[in-house]
Design an enzyme around this catalytic site. Structure first.
Site, PDB file in Angstrom:
ATOM      1  N   TYR A 105       0.845  -1.199   0.000  1.00 45.11           N
ATOM      2  CA  TYR A 105       0.000   0.000   0.000  1.00 45.11           C
ATOM      3  C   TYR A 105       0.876   1.245   0.000  1.00 45.11           C
ATOM      4  CZ  TYR A 105      -4.197  -2.646   1.330  1.00 45.11           C
ATOM      5  OH  TYR A 105      -5.266  -3.512   1.362  1.00 45.11           O
ATOM      6  N   TYR A 144      -0.407  -9.960   0.646  1.00 44.94           N
ATOM      7  CA  TYR A 144       0.651  -9.376   1.485  1.00 44.94           C
ATOM      8  C   TYR A 144       0.637 -10.004   2.874  1.00 44.94           C
ATOM      9  CZ  TYR A 144      -3.164  -6.276   3.098  1.00 44.94           C
ATOM     10  OH  TYR A 144      -4.343  -5.762   3.579  1.00 44.94           O
TER      11      TYR A 144
HETATM   12 FE   LIG Z   1      -6.094  -4.574   2.743  1.00 47.51          FE
END
Ligand SMILES: [Fe+2]
Length: 241
Positions: A105, A144
């Site tokens: 992110y 992730y």
């Molecule tokens: Fe997320």
């Protein structure tokens, strides 16, 4: 006195449990006491109105927000937003946010050892059309790791915020991808008891909206709370259904 037509409450088991010990953060976040039933008032059955002027038409294409194209597999994500009576919800604001193709992110809190993409923010927004339809172009987000437990990995997902016509209909959720091998191991996906409800979080591969030689496509339809014909009664024990 204004008569208030409340929205339906969700059936038991169809929403994530507040306390789901496998999802470690829920141990601190979950309410410690029984919930208090609050009847809907004007504050809940009304909400902000979003006009097309305030939503950039380019914001629905996350692959064209910079001079270069982001890395990763380009995909189309589209669907319809309807209420429980299958009525389309027009001009509803949908916002999405997601990791890039490497599973990172663009956020200070994300310390995952994966590269950022200078051509990808991971944020998009759009309004539904008169039939409740929406459409995004983006890249498939990467899985992730996270700190919930040893070797914990989130399945690939896209975060959704859908406003609907009132504060009582606002929905924040996550969309998953069909066949993801991480889904059975994900405590966030699995904190909803009802299997059918849980599986509605998984998008459907959709040939009809693919673009030949350009992008594969996934459909994710969203159902928001519907309106009651009569006000919801307060239950005898004061708790929500
Ligand atoms: Fe997320």
């Amino acid at each position: 006195m204004t008569k208030v037509f409340a929205y339906r409450r969700c059936p038991a088991g169809t929403q994530p449990k507040h306390l789901h010990p496998a999802y470690v953060s829920s141990l601190k976040r979950a309410p410690q006491k029984p919930l208090v039933y609050l009847p809907h008032t004007l504050s809940e059955i009304t909400g902000p109105v979003f006009s097309r002027e305030v939503v950039d038409v380019k914001a629905c294409d996350l692959t064209r927000q910079y001079s270069g194209a982001p890395l990763g597999e380009r995909i189309i994500v589209s669907g319809r937003v309807v209420d429980e009576d299958a009525r389309p919800l027009a001009n509803t604001l949908i916002e999405i946010w997601q990791a890039n193709a490497a599973g990172r992110y663009l956020h200070d809190a994300d310390r995952h050892n994966a590269p950022l993409d200078p051509n990808f923010t991971g944020e998009g927004r759009t309004l539904t059309d008169s039939e409740g339809r929406y459409r995004f172009v983006t890249v498939k987000p990467g899985e992730y790791p996270w700190g919930n437990h040893y070797n914990a990995w989130r399945p690939a997902h896209i975060h959704f915020s859908v406003f609907g016509p009132a504060f009582a209909t606002r929905l924040v959720t996550q969309m998953y991808f069909p066949g993801d091998p991480l889904l059975p191991f994900d405590p966030i996906f699995n904190c909803t008891d009802d299997e059918a409800a849980r599986n509605r979080l998984i998008s459907v591969f959709d040939w009809t909206t693919t673009i030949p030689s350009e992008a594969l496509a996934y459909r994710f339809d969203i159902v928001l709370n519907g309106r009651e014909a009569t006000p919801v009664e307060t239950h005898a024990d004061g708790r929500e259904r």
